[in-house]
Design a protein around this motif. Structure first.
Motif, short mmCIF file in Angstrom:
data_model
loop_
_atom_site.label_atom_id
_atom_site.label_comp_id
_atom_site.label_asym_id
_atom_site.label_seq_id
_atom_site.Cartn_x
_atom_site.Cartn_y
_atom_site.Cartn_z
N SER A 81 -8.38 5.35 6.70
CA SER A 81 -7.03 4.89 7.04
C SER A 81 -6.21 4.51 5.80
O SER A 81 -5.06 4.08 5.95
CB SER A 81 -7.11 3.69 7.99
N ALA A 82 -6.76 4.69 4.61
CA ALA A 82 -6.08 4.24 3.39
C ALA A 82 -4.76 4.98 3.15
O ALA A 82 -3.72 4.36 2.90
CB ALA A 82 -7.01 4.39 2.18
N ALA A 83 -4.80 6.31 3.19
CA ALA A 83 -3.58 7.08 2.95
C ALA A 83 -2.53 6.79 4.02
O ALA A 83 -1.33 6.68 3.72
CB ALA A 83 -3.90 8.58 2.90
N LEU A 84 -2.97 6.67 5.26
CA LEU A 84 -2.05 6.31 6.35
C LEU A 84 -1.42 4.95 6.08
O LEU A 84 -0.22 4.75 6.30
CB LEU A 84 -2.80 6.30 7.68
N ALA A 85 -2.22 4.00 5.60
CA ALA A 85 -1.70 2.67 5.30
C ALA A 85 -0.62 2.73 4.23
O ALA A 85 0.41 2.05 4.33
CB ALA A 85 -2.84 1.76 4.84
N VAL A 86 -0.83 3.56 3.22
CA VAL A 86 0.15 3.67 2.13
C VAL A 86 1.51 4.09 2.65
O VAL A 86 2.54 3.48 2.34
CB VAL A 86 -0.36 4.65 1.05
N VAL A 87 1.54 5.15 3.47
CA VAL A 87 2.84 5.61 3.98
C VAL A 87 3.40 4.63 5.01
O VAL A 87 4.63 4.47 5.12
CB VAL A 87 2.76 7.04 4.58
N ALA A 88 2.53 3.98 5.77
CA ALA A 88 3.01 3.03 6.78
C ALA A 88 3.67 1.82 6.13
O ALA A 88 4.68 1.30 6.63
CB ALA A 88 1.85 2.58 7.67
N PHE A 89 3.15 1.36 5.00
CA PHE A 89 3.77 0.24 4.30
C PHE A 89 5.15 0.65 3.78
O PHE A 89 6.12 -0.11 3.87
CB PHE A 89 2.89 -0.24 3.15
N GLY A 90 5.25 1.86 3.23
CA GLY A 90 6.55 2.35 2.78
C GLY A 90 7.51 2.52 3.93
O GLY A 90 8.70 2.17 3.83
N LEU A 91 7.02 3.02 5.06
CA LEU A 91 7.86 3.22 6.24
C LEU A 91 8.37 1.88 6.77
O LEU A 91 9.50 1.80 7.27
CB LEU A 91 7.06 3.95 7.31
N THR A 92 7.56 0.84 6.65
CA THR A 92 7.99 -0.48 7.10
C THR A 92 9.23 -0.93 6.35
O THR A 92 10.16 -1.50 6.95
CB THR A 92 6.85 -1.51 6.89
N VAL A 93 9.28 -0.66 5.05
CA VAL A 93 10.44 -1.04 4.24
C VAL A 93 11.70 -0.36 4.77
O VAL A 93 12.77 -0.99 4.88
CB VAL A 93 10.23 -0.66 2.76
N VAL A 94 11.59 0.91 5.13
CA VAL A 94 12.75 1.66 5.63
C VAL A 94 13.16 1.16 7.02
O VAL A 94 14.34 0.93 7.30
CB VAL A 94 12.43 3.17 5.67
N LEU A 95 12.18 0.99 7.89
CA LEU A 95 12.48 0.58 9.26
C LEU A 95 13.01 -0.84 9.35
O LEU A 95 13.75 -1.17 10.28
CB LEU A 95 11.23 0.72 10.13
N VAL A 96 12.63 -1.69 8.40
CA VAL A 96 13.18 -3.05 8.36
C VAL A 96 14.70 -3.01 8.33
O VAL A 96 15.37 -3.88 8.89
CB VAL A 96 12.62 -3.82 7.14
#
Length: 326
Positions: free
Chosen positions: A57-72
């Motif tokens: 799940s590491a690579a998924l986590a990386v993009v999900a953290f970046g996506l959180t910044v955008v969705l915020v």
């Protein structure tokens, strides 16, 4: 004869509702872990299996953290899967074909991600294009560039073991990918929760017009968010290509839906209705544990899809029920 009627104090009911709203998904997650621990006693809680959950799940986590910044900021990015695929292709081409040092190649891949993110940001924040549509278009362009570079062939030759170790090696008992994901989690959490820019991003997501009127640089921060997302997509591509020791056509595409699922699931936890990094982390672990446990139980792909969807719906409904009670 009179009948006594027990009444729950209003304050107690509200408090219980708030607890359920904030921690309902966490409660469902704990129940899932306990269920798999009982059903797969010999396998699920084994150290190697737990490490495998984190690694996968590491690579998924990386993009999900970046996506959180955008969705915020109430923006969307649908290009990061294509960015991950392009990053892997660029890395293997630079290293294996052009002979570029693998460390320099990594830096260049991240820069490519930042540039792609900047393109999304400029088109959306400065030129007014809807981010949902424009990032889908940019993602299509990135995929086309990837296919042009690789001729839609799998690249696997000429890459040194030092690069492969980024995806397969260990440090302090954990896969290096997990270490990278942990570092980015901490960095994203501190950025969104403990910096002025992070607070402004939350304000933009709440009311962009009010944020602009108070002097917040709305467009610049949106641009910054997309650039962070682009870098995250590139890093994920590096991790995936290093883990698999190759770059196959459009291999970043499978990241898209799970990343959105993790972030949206996380938005129902801790701060219901708000995207937050802690919630995203819970969403990632939720999906990873569910996938792993069902696989250990030899469930078919169809069953895994049905159960994943059903549990996600149940977790969200638990949180919604708590919010209504609150």
């Amino acid at each position: 004869m009179t009948t006594a009627t027990a009444r729950i104090p209003a304050g107690l009911s509200v408090s219980a509702g708030r607890v359920l709203a904030r921690f309902g998904v966490l409660g469902v997650f704990v129940l899932i872990v306990l269920a798999f621990a009982v059903l797969e006693t010999d396998n699920f809680l084994a150290g190697e299996n737990l490490k495998s959950i984190l690694t996968q799940s590491a690579a998924l986590a990386v993009v999900a953290f970046g996506l959180t910044v955008v969705l915020v900021m109430n923006e969307f990015d649908l290009s990061f899967g294509a960015m991950a695929g392009l990053s892997g292709a660029v890395a293997f081409t630079l290293i294996g074909v052009e002979g570029v040092d693998w460390r320099l190649a990594i830096v260049l891949c991240v820069l490519v991600g930042v540039v792609a993110g900047a393109a999304n940001g400029i088109l959306s924040a400065y030129l007014g294009a809807p981010s949902f549509v424009i990032t889908l278009a940019v993602g299509t362009i990135l995929t086309g560039i990837e296919f042009t570079i690789t001729n839609q062939q799998t690249l696997f030759e000429g890459v040194p073991d030092a690069y492969i170790q980024i995806g397969q090696g260990n440090f302090l008992g954990l896969n290096i990918q997990v270490i990278v994901a942990i570092v980015l989690f901490v960095a994203t959490y501190l950025y969104l929760e403990h910096t002025e820019q992070g607070r402004y991003m939350h304000a933009i997501g709440g009311n962009p017009e009010a944020a602009y009127l108070t002097g917040i640089a709305v467009r610049r921060l949106r641009l910054t968010g997309f650039m962070i997302m682009g870098a995250a997509g590139a890093i994920a591509g590096i991790l995936l290509s290093a883990q698999s020791a190759n770059s196959s056509p459009n291999f970043g595409a499978p990241l898209l839906l799970p990343a959105f699922a993790a972030v949206f699931l996380g938005s129902t936890a801790f701060r219901p209705g708000q995207f937050n990094v802690l919630g995203t982390l819970l969403g990632i672990l939720f999906l990873a544990v569910l996938q792993n446990g069902l696989t250990l139980m030899d469930a078919t792909t169809a069953v895994i899809s049905i159960v994943q969807g059903g549990v996600l719906v149940a977790a969200v409904l638990v949180t919604v029920a708590g919010r209504r009670a609150a």
